[in-house]
Design a protein around this motif. Structure first.
Motif, mmCIF file in Angstrom:
data_model
loop_
_atom_site.group_PDB
_atom_site.id
_atom_site.type_symbol
_atom_site.label_atom_id
_atom_site.label_comp_id
_atom_site.label_asym_id
_atom_site.label_seq_id
_atom_site.Cartn_x
_atom_site.Cartn_y
_atom_site.Cartn_z
ATOM 1 N N MET A 1 21.548 79.322 48.222
ATOM 2 C CA MET A 1 20.711 78.312 48.826
ATOM 3 C C MET A 1 19.413 78.159 48.032
ATOM 4 S SD MET A 1 20.687 76.253 51.248
ATOM 5 C CE MET A 1 19.653 75.275 52.227
ATOM 6 N N ALA A 2 18.865 79.277 47.612
ATOM 7 C CA ALA A 2 17.622 79.240 46.849
ATOM 8 C C ALA A 2 17.843 78.517 45.517
ATOM 9 C CB ALA A 2 17.102 80.654 46.615
ATOM 10 N N MET A 3 19.021 78.694 44.958
ATOM 11 C CA MET A 3 19.330 78.034 43.699
ATOM 12 C C MET A 3 19.381 76.518 43.886
ATOM 13 S SD MET A 3 21.843 79.408 41.077
ATOM 14 C CE MET A 3 21.946 78.974 39.445
ATOM 15 N N LEU A 4 19.988 76.042 44.960
ATOM 16 C CA LEU A 4 20.059 74.611 45.251
ATOM 17 C C LEU A 4 18.659 74.034 45.412
ATOM 18 C CD1 LEU A 4 21.667 72.055 45.917
ATOM 19 C CD2 LEU A 4 21.671 72.804 48.303
ATOM 20 N N VAL A 5 17.816 74.736 46.158
ATOM 21 C CA VAL A 5 16.442 74.274 46.374
ATOM 22 C C VAL A 5 15.697 74.232 45.042
ATOM 23 C CG1 VAL A 5 14.239 74.874 47.450
ATOM 24 C CG2 VAL A 5 16.354 75.039 48.770
ATOM 25 N N SER A 6 15.891 75.235 44.196
ATOM 26 C CA SER A 6 15.178 75.258 42.913
ATOM 27 C C SER A 6 15.660 74.135 42.000
ATOM 28 C CB SER A 6 15.313 76.612 42.242
ATOM 29 O OG SER A 6 16.647 76.854 41.880
ATOM 30 N N ILE A 7 16.945 73.823 42.035
ATOM 31 C CA ILE A 7 17.471 72.722 41.206
ATOM 32 C C ILE A 7 16.905 71.392 41.680
ATOM 33 C CG2 ILE A 7 19.557 71.423 40.628
ATOM 34 C CD1 ILE A 7 21.032 74.101 40.488
ATOM 35 N N VAL A 8 16.906 71.156 42.989
ATOM 36 C CA VAL A 8 16.340 69.917 43.537
ATOM 37 C C VAL A 8 14.864 69.840 43.206
ATOM 38 C CG1 VAL A 8 15.815 68.686 45.678
ATOM 39 C CG2 VAL A 8 18.077 69.702 45.346
ATOM 40 N N TRP A 9 14.141 70.953 43.327
ATOM 41 C CA TRP A 9 12.716 70.971 43.013
ATOM 42 C C TRP A 9 12.482 70.627 41.538
ATOM 43 C CZ3 TRP A 9 10.095 74.526 39.819
ATOM 44 C CH2 TRP A 9 8.709 74.383 39.802
ATOM 45 N N MET A 10 13.305 71.211 40.605
ATOM 46 C CA MET A 10 13.167 70.928 39.179
ATOM 47 C C MET A 10 13.430 69.459 38.880
ATOM 48 S SD MET A 10 14.770 74.327 37.249
ATOM 49 C CE MET A 10 16.147 73.395 36.780
ATOM 50 N N MET A 11 14.439 68.891 39.517
ATOM 51 C CA MET A 11 14.753 67.476 39.280
ATOM 52 C C MET A 11 13.620 66.587 39.794
ATOM 53 S SD MET A 11 18.867 67.454 40.047
ATOM 54 C CE MET A 11 18.917 65.695 40.205
ATOM 55 N N ALA A 12 13.099 66.892 40.968
ATOM 56 C CA ALA A 12 11.994 66.101 41.525
ATOM 57 C C ALA A 12 10.761 66.212 40.638
ATOM 58 C CB ALA A 12 11.684 66.560 42.948
ATOM 59 N N LYS A 13 10.462 67.399 40.185
ATOM 60 C CA LYS A 13 9.296 67.604 39.332
ATOM 61 C C LYS A 13 9.452 66.826 38.025
ATOM 62 C CE LYS A 13 6.311 71.203 37.584
ATOM 63 N NZ LYS A 13 5.053 70.987 38.218
ATOM 64 N N ASP A 14 10.651 66.842 37.448
ATOM 65 C CA ASP A 14 10.906 66.108 36.210
ATOM 66 C C ASP A 14 10.776 64.607 36.441
ATOM 67 O OD1 ASP A 14 11.735 65.914 33.429
ATOM 68 O OD2 ASP A 14 13.598 65.059 34.242
ATOM 69 N N HIS A 15 11.289 64.132 37.560
ATOM 70 C CA HIS A 15 11.267 62.699 37.861
ATOM 71 C C HIS A 15 9.847 62.207 38.154
ATOM 72 C CE1 HIS A 15 12.971 58.874 38.949
ATOM 73 N NE2 HIS A 15 12.282 58.884 40.081
ATOM 74 N N LEU A 16 9.003 63.052 38.659
ATOM 75 C CA LEU A 16 7.660 62.638 39.060
ATOM 76 C C LEU A 16 6.596 62.995 38.019
ATOM 77 C CD1 LEU A 16 7.868 63.626 42.827
ATOM 78 C CD2 LEU A 16 8.097 61.351 41.825
ATOM 79 N N ARG A 17 6.977 63.212 36.794
ATOM 80 C CA ARG A 17 6.000 63.530 35.759
ATOM 81 C C ARG A 17 5.014 62.380 35.597
ATOM 82 N NH1 ARG A 17 9.140 66.556 30.838
ATOM 83 N NH2 ARG A 17 9.637 68.424 32.023
#
Length: 181
Positions: A1-17
């Protein structure tokens, strides 16, 4: 579950640069500029000239359709001559391969120090195949020239249409480039 959250967080962070907003703004500006250039290029004169060229190509196609029988006959001759050229080309390639094998056999015989009678026999075979290749090459060149001549006959029928099509392609190339940009 933590891995899924971290992947979503990384994608959001990349998209919102920070620079992504500038990039979106630039793309929108570029699209607006291209649309303006396209609208300017497709003015009344462009449409008039394009319509004139389209009418000319339709007229050339109609004239070509009137000569349908002659065009079909020339195309049939092209097809027949093309078969002859392809057959000769294949024979020429196989003959070259046979000549190359004969030359290699002769060279190997020299390397291996075979007797003079065998060398003479192998040399004669390589020379004979060389003459066959030369004759086939001349014949291929003659038949290719005939094919080109028949294609020239067809070009006489289609040259007007082809010239207009080239003019259309050149005239509309800038607008097509703007459309695909």
């Amino acid at each position: 579950m933590a891995m899924l959250v971290s992947i979503v967080w990384m994608m959001a962070k990349d998209h919102l640069r920070e620079w992504k907003g500038y990039q979106r703004e630039f793309f929108a500006l570029e699209e607006t500029q291209n649309k303006a250039k396209l609208d300017a290029a497709e003015n009344e004169d462009f449409v008039k000239k394009r319509d004139e060229l389209n009418q000319r190509i339709e007229q050339a196609e109609a004239e070509l359709a009137d000569k349908r029988t002659e065009v079909r006959d020339v195309q049939s001759r092209i097809d027949d001559q093309d078969v002859v050229v392809k057959r000769l080309d294949m024979q020429f390639k196989f003959a070259r391969a046979d000549r190359d094998v004969a030359r290699a056999n002769y060279d190997l015989a020299i390397r291996d120090g075979l007797d003079q009678a065998t060398l003479d026999e192998l040399k004669a075979e390589a020379d004979r195949l060389g003459e066959v290749v030369a004759a086939l090459q001349l014949q291929l060149e003659e038949e290719t020239a005939k094919l080109d001549a028949v294609k020239g006959e067809l070009a006489q029928f289609t040259s007007a249409r082809d010239a207009i099509q080239d003019e259309i392609d050149e005239f509309t190339s800038d607008v097509e480039n703007l459309r695909t940009a």
